[in-house]
Motif scaffolding. Structure first.
Motif, mmCIF file in Angstrom:
data_model
loop_
_atom_site.group_PDB
_atom_site.id
_atom_site.type_symbol
_atom_site.label_atom_id
_atom_site.label_comp_id
_atom_site.label_asym_id
_atom_site.label_seq_id
_atom_site.Cartn_x
_atom_site.Cartn_y
_atom_site.Cartn_z
ATOM 1 N N GLY A 196 -5.452 -66.629 -9.677
ATOM 2 C CA GLY A 196 -4.713 -67.610 -9.784
ATOM 3 C C GLY A 196 -3.227 -67.497 -10.645
ATOM 4 N N PHE A 197 -3.212 -66.651 -11.618
ATOM 5 C CA PHE A 197 -2.372 -66.773 -12.535
ATOM 6 C C PHE A 197 -1.204 -65.286 -12.422
ATOM 7 N N LYS A 198 -0.187 -65.419 -12.343
ATOM 8 C CA LYS A 198 0.785 -64.393 -12.042
ATOM 9 C C LYS A 198 1.188 -63.692 -13.334
ATOM 10 N N SER A 258 5.385 -70.585 -15.173
ATOM 11 C CA SER A 258 4.472 -70.590 -14.053
ATOM 12 C C SER A 258 3.303 -71.802 -13.859
ATOM 13 N N THR A 259 1.941 -71.433 -14.087
ATOM 14 C CA THR A 259 0.952 -72.549 -13.887
ATOM 15 C C THR A 259 1.427 -73.724 -14.797
ATOM 16 N N GLU A 262 3.280 -75.862 -12.808
ATOM 17 C CA GLU A 262 2.589 -76.320 -11.411
ATOM 18 C C GLU A 262 1.461 -77.216 -11.676
ATOM 19 N N THR A 263 0.711 -77.184 -12.928
ATOM 20 C CA THR A 263 -0.191 -77.898 -13.153
ATOM 21 C C THR A 263 -0.346 -79.088 -14.200
ATOM 22 N N GLN A 264 0.999 -79.234 -14.825
ATOM 23 C CA GLN A 264 1.065 -80.268 -15.992
ATOM 24 C C GLN A 264 2.103 -81.105 -15.469
ATOM 25 N N PHE A 265 2.590 -80.932 -14.589
ATOM 26 C CA PHE A 265 3.886 -81.702 -13.948
ATOM 27 C C PHE A 265 3.754 -81.866 -12.468
ATOM 28 N N VAL A 266 4.237 -82.699 -11.765
ATOM 29 C CA VAL A 266 4.232 -83.066 -10.230
ATOM 30 C C VAL A 266 4.494 -81.546 -9.432
#
Length: 493
Positions: A196-198, A258-259, A262-266
């Motif tokens: 899932g990580f680029k 990247s993530t 995506e995961t620590q903000f909306v």
């Protein structure tokens, strides 16, 4: 192990056996350091071939099948698997397999950028040169847990740490990994991901004989509730034509653009900036778009959010109407997040960031609040007083106020100063509580000891295993001293 290496090329079987033997030997050697007795770092001559005019980067190896590809491990559709990639309980392993020609092209490029390997060049800053050009990407196969990732883009990364390591003749260099960098050349890897990580940074723990500071500092920011990259320990082996070589213990760092967004903000729709030099210190009138590189929305030539922060920070209401000044500043900037960041940074200490250096942070315009949020970056120099005049004092008495107004003006405001002091009290009692942080040092040092004490000369910043043990002792002493320092400061308020 590594059965997939031989799936496309039978000759790789021999390399698998060599790789296994190397790993087994490293654990045999590591036992010598487990009782804290000093062992010398194993001597290994690092040989860099002379630059060649015949190296070709032409893409010809396009005929292959992605036999290891699964949705969970390789697909863009997979959610990031943080438990798999960023596991705090073990040291994971990466193997890079890159052709000799491509490896040589990477070395040749470094020579063009920074001079001969192992030789300090003449110039300002003790031989360090200003270099805006990044090292080149080349395709490399990456192996992890019996699986292959195909034609992953790898390049050397860093600034002063990269140059200094190269000039000192240490080939343990940091890397940038981009798993679909070459998707246009290899359609088989379109939108390839690693669980899932680029993208990742693979940090070499430069100038850190404990090899823990990058990770522990990020852990402390995270424990304090600050947006920050996830990190994990990885042992790196590289085969560039002569079998796998142990390059040392690295810290894998999640990329901000990247993530993290995506995961620590909306979402990741906001503007992300990587400030550097010049206006990155927020001195009035110094704003320049060149100093606020966009990492998202690059084609949108709009820096109005950064300009609004400059305007609010330097508005004259700060002196004649502080309440209005605070309201306007907080409308465009996550002030509380920044004050918490200042408190963490003041406690753990870091000389290589804002307040001393105009770099090593990101600003993200959080779509949920429309406020610029401060995100720390590059923490290998943290957890020590440091160089270049040392870290900032908790009361900022050694701050050059005119050069760092984002700190100076907030700390001069009694309301913000009180919030900062409260954060200091909270963090020293929780995120950096002495017994807790020393327990983390104990766990992590035990975890990485076999890998740290078996690094090879020419691929290490250690001269002996004793350097590692002494560095861990210093970290524990530092934790105790910081608790005392915070208590002294708060009692003086």
């Amino acid at each position: 192990m590594f059965s997939h290496i031989s799936s496309n090329n039978q000759s790789q079987k021999l390399k698998q056996l060599l790789l296994l033997a190397t790993l087994s030997l490293s654990f045999i050697i590591s036992g010598c350091g487990s009782d804290n007795t000093e062992t010398e770092i194993v001597e290994e001559e690092v040989v860099i071939e002379e630059p060649s005019d015949n190296v070709s980067n032409e893409i010809t190896d396009t005929d292959f099948e992605t036999t290891d590809w699964t949705d969970a491990t390789h697909s863009k559709s997979a959610d990031p698997d943080f438990d798999e990639v960023f596991d705090n309980t073990q040291v994971k392993r990466f193997d890079f397999v890159v052709t000799p020609e491509r490896w040589q092209s990477m070395l040749d490029n470094m020579t063009d950028l920074y001079g001969e390997f192992g030789q300090r060049t003449s110039g300002p800053g003790g031989g360090l040169s200003d270099q805006d050009e990044d090292p080149i990407f080349v395709p490399s196969d990456v192996y992890y847990n019996d699986k292959q990732w195909y034609r992953v883009g790898i390049r050397f990364k860093g600034n002063s740490s990269l140059q200094t390591s190269w000039q000192q003749g240490i080939l343990k260099l940091s890397f940038k990994l981009d798993f679909d960098e070459f998707e246009d050349d290899y359609p088989q890897i379109d939108n390839q991901r690693f669980y899932g990580f680029k993208k990742f940074s693979l940090k070499n723990n430069y100038d850190d004989q404990s090899l823990l500071r990058e990770k522990v500092a990020a852990d402390v920011y995270k424990r304090a509730g600050i947006a920050v990259s996830n990190t994990a320990f990885y042992a790196l082996y590289i085969d560039h034509g002569n079998g796998p070589e142990y390059f040392g213990l690295y810290t894998l760092v999640e990329e901000i653009d990247s993530t993290v967004l995506e995961t620590q903000f909306v979402n990741d729709d906001g503007n992300l900036y990587k400030p550097e030099d010049g206006g990155a210190n927020f001195v009035e009138g110094s704003f320049n778009t060149d100093n606020f590189e966009k990492k998202t929305n690059e084609d949108d030539e709009d820096w109005s959010d950064i300009i609004a922060l400059f305007d609010a920070l330097h508005d004259e209401t700060r002196l004649n109407d502080p309440a209005t000044w605070r309201t306007n500043l907080e409308a465009v900037f996550d002030v509380d997040g920044f004050l918490k960041y200042l408190a963490v940074t003041g406690i753990i200490q870091n000389w290589d960031t804002y307040g001393r250096m105009p770099h090593n942070y990101y600003l993200y315009n959080n779509p949920e609040t429309s406020k610029l949020t401060w995100i720390p970056w590059d923490n290998n120099e943290a957890l020590q007083n440091g160089k270049m005049g040392g870290s900032l004092a908790l009361d900022f008495s050694n701050l050059e106020s005119s050069n760092w107004p984002l700190i100076a003006k907030l700390y001069a405001d009694e309301t913000y100063k009180a919030r900062y002091n409260n954060y200091l009290q909270d963090i020293i009692g929780d995120a950096f509580e002495t017994n807790s942080i020393q327990g983390i040092y104990s766990d992590y040092s035990s975890l990485v000891e076999p890998y740290a004490t078996t690094e090879l000369s020419g691929f290490s910043f250690l001269n002996s295993s004793n350097n590692f043990y002494q560095a861990i002792e210093k970290l524990n002493e530092h934790a105790e001293s910081r608790s005392e320092e915070v208590e002294t400061y708060l009692n003086s308020q």
